[in-house]
Design a protein around this motif. Structure first.
Motif, mmCIF file in Angstrom:
data_model
loop_
_atom_site.group_PDB
_atom_site.id
_atom_site.type_symbol
_atom_site.label_atom_id
_atom_site.label_comp_id
_atom_site.label_asym_id
_atom_site.label_seq_id
_atom_site.Cartn_x
_atom_site.Cartn_y
_atom_site.Cartn_z
ATOM 1 N N GLU A 103 -38.794 -14.088 0.882
ATOM 2 C CA GLU A 103 -37.438 -13.556 0.936
ATOM 3 C C GLU A 103 -36.816 -13.784 2.308
ATOM 4 O OE1 GLU A 103 -35.601 -12.349 -1.474
ATOM 5 O OE2 GLU A 103 -37.210 -12.820 -2.889
ATOM 6 N N LEU A 104 -37.632 -13.632 3.341
ATOM 7 C CA LEU A 104 -37.147 -13.897 4.698
ATOM 8 C C LEU A 104 -36.741 -15.360 4.839
ATOM 9 C CD1 LEU A 104 -36.799 -12.966 7.678
ATOM 10 C CD2 LEU A 104 -39.199 -13.562 8.021
ATOM 11 N N GLN A 106 -30.320 -19.791 3.706
ATOM 12 C CA GLN A 106 -28.913 -19.548 3.393
ATOM 13 C C GLN A 106 -28.028 -19.567 4.635
ATOM 14 O OE1 GLN A 106 -29.162 -15.794 1.366
ATOM 15 N NE2 GLN A 106 -30.076 -16.688 -0.497
ATOM 16 N N GLY A 107 -28.659 -19.716 5.821
ATOM 17 C CA GLY A 107 -27.893 -19.812 7.050
ATOM 18 C C GLY A 107 -27.729 -18.516 7.800
ATOM 19 N N MET A 108 -28.440 -17.472 7.424
ATOM 20 C CA MET A 108 -28.314 -16.194 8.122
ATOM 21 C C MET A 108 -28.866 -16.328 9.542
ATOM 22 S SD MET A 108 -29.859 -12.433 7.045
ATOM 23 C CE MET A 108 -28.863 -12.326 5.564
ATOM 24 N N ASP A 156 -27.365 -19.592 16.164
ATOM 25 C CA ASP A 156 -28.502 -18.669 16.110
ATOM 26 C C ASP A 156 -29.208 -18.697 14.762
ATOM 27 O OD1 ASP A 156 -29.112 -15.131 16.376
ATOM 28 O OD2 ASP A 156 -30.226 -16.793 17.265
ATOM 29 N N GLY A 157 -29.050 -19.792 14.023
ATOM 30 C CA GLY A 157 -29.729 -19.918 12.735
ATOM 31 C C GLY A 157 -30.602 -21.153 12.729
ATOM 32 N N LEU A 205 -35.650 -26.558 -0.019
ATOM 33 C CA LEU A 205 -36.967 -26.019 -0.360
ATOM 34 C C LEU A 205 -36.979 -25.499 -1.788
ATOM 35 C CD1 LEU A 205 -37.578 -23.951 2.918
ATOM 36 C CD2 LEU A 205 -38.433 -26.253 2.401
ATOM 37 N N SER A 206 -38.142 -25.547 -2.393
ATOM 38 C CA SER A 206 -38.325 -24.940 -3.715
ATOM 39 C C SER A 206 -39.134 -23.656 -3.559
ATOM 40 C CB SER A 206 -39.055 -25.904 -4.659
ATOM 41 O OG SER A 206 -40.375 -26.163 -4.194
#
Length: 405
Positions: free
Chosen positions: A39-40, A46-48, A4-5, A11-12
């Motif tokens: 931020e999203l 980060q894999g959230m 689900d990610g 990315l920079s």
């Protein structure tokens, strides 16, 4: 997707005022995100999981987010990695010449550059014949010799100019490459710096201005050599005259940078200072809209909402500078191109119309042929550039590939 990610490429994230420039250094795909969007995106990188990201956003910003639309945008930008795609491959090799780039713009190097420019300035105040002038182009009577020396003598100077752009970019660890192109009636060499938007804004100025810095040092160096190689009677030797002829071409190249409608190095400085992403087109269209309103032709107006508020705000002040760019072109034409052209054809006419098929006659004929070959090369480059433009697809995000001439 996995668990689900989203699988994202590396990315920079570079803050730009209230926005964040996000992109891929490997492909040059960049886009401007508001702070909450950046931020999203960081959470996704980060894999959230998507469901957790939606809950986090609602909790952090007090409103729901349209994740389907957001994810679709990421796919369009090429930020999302296919399941079978490798993350990034092996780590990229270190950028070559990075040490040399750092040395070229170190404090000792800057001290040397200032000494050369300062010494030349002092020499010009003492000997005004060192000041650049169109007549210095014709350092000998032979048009062919003048043509060949000016044409091929500029090659190392152009490469040095672009070399400074390259070193300034590689000093930051950015990949750069050189190509030959054309802008309107000019054949130019261009340095392409991929990923310049991935570094903070304050660090972008040097890569933009490095070529002009080089031109200033070259101008000063050639002038000092010309002054040092005078004949015993104070007149210029052949070496001195060649140096002054080449120095004059450097001055023209610096003046060329003020033609802002061509997106010159100084344009990129202005766009960076204004924190803009499409200042040229925004300024041009705002200027045209202003003209159409004054003429009462509202049907010709262009929708200004297609540019960011920042581009529109700065573009209102930048438009007149585009006009000044055309004034710079007029100045170069009147005070440089016209005098040089008149003197050139005057010498050629005298040689061809003399009635003698001698060395001067063939010299003028061959020189005219060299000029014709340059025009033909310009036509070929112009057609190729137009063909490439037709075949290219429109970009949906600011490009991180900057072309510096």
């Amino acid at each position: 997707m996995a668990d689900d990610g989203l699988l994202l490429h590396e990315l920079s994230f570079v803050p730009e005022g209230d926005d964040v420039v996000v992109g891929r250094l490997d492909t040059g795909s960049y886009a401007v995100f508001p702070t909450d969007g950046a931020e999203l995106l960081k959470r996704l990188a980060q894999g959230m999981p998507l469901s957790a990201v939606a809950d986090w956003y609602a909790s952090a910003f007090g409103e729901a987010v349209d994740l389907d639309d957001f994810v679709a945008t990421l796919w369009e930008l090429g930020f999302v990695r296919e399941g079978e795609e490798q993350p990034q491959g092996p780590p990229p090799r270190p950028v070559r010449l990075r040490r040399l780039g750092r040395a070229a713009f170190s404090l000792p190097a800057w001290a040397c550059y200032l000494a050369v420019v300062g010494g030349w300035t002092w020499a010009v105040t003492r000997h005004t014949d060192l000041a650049p002038h169109p007549s210095q182009i014709f350092f000998v009577r032979s048009l062919l010799v003048v043509q060949l020396v000016i044409t091929f003598g500029q090659v190392p100077l152009l490469l040095l100019h672009e070399g400074f752009h390259i070193l300034a970019g590689r000093r930051l660890g950015l990949p750069t490459r050189l190509r030959v192109s054309n802008r309107l009636t000019y054949i130019v060499a261009e340095t392409q710096i991929n990923g310049l938007l991935s570094v903070p804004r304050a660090k972008r100025y040097l890569p933009f201005l490095a070529g002009i810095v080089c031109d200033g040092v070259v101008l000063g160096g050639l002038g000092l050599v010309a002054d040092a190689t005078r004949n015993p009677d104070g007149s210029f030797s052949l070496t001195a005259r060649v140096c002054l002829a080449l120095a004059f071409t450097v001055v023209v190249r610096v003046l060329w940078q003020f033609q802002l409608y061509l997106r010159t190095d100084l344009y990129y400085v202005a766009a960076t200072a204004g924190n803009c992403y499409d200042l040229h087109d925004a300024g041009m269209m705002l200027l045209k809209n202003r003209m159409w309103r004054l003429l009462g032709r509202s049907q010709r107006l262009v929708d200004e909402e297609q540019w960011t508020p920042r581009d529109r705000r700065v573009g209102k002040f930048y438009g007149p500078f585009i006009v000044l760019g055309y004034a710079a072109l007029a100045g170069i034409t009147v005070f440089v191109s016209v005098p040089v052209t008149i003197q050139y054809f005057s010498i050629a006419r005298q040689a061809i119309a003399s009635g003698h098929v001698n060395a001067a006659f063939w010299d003028a004929v061959l020189s005219l042929c060299v000029n014709a070959a340059q025009v033909a090369a310009l036509v070929v480059l112009s057609r190729r550039k137009r063909r490439e433009k037709r075949l290219s697809t429109p970009q949906t995000s600011p490009s991180a590939e900057v072309e510096l001439a």
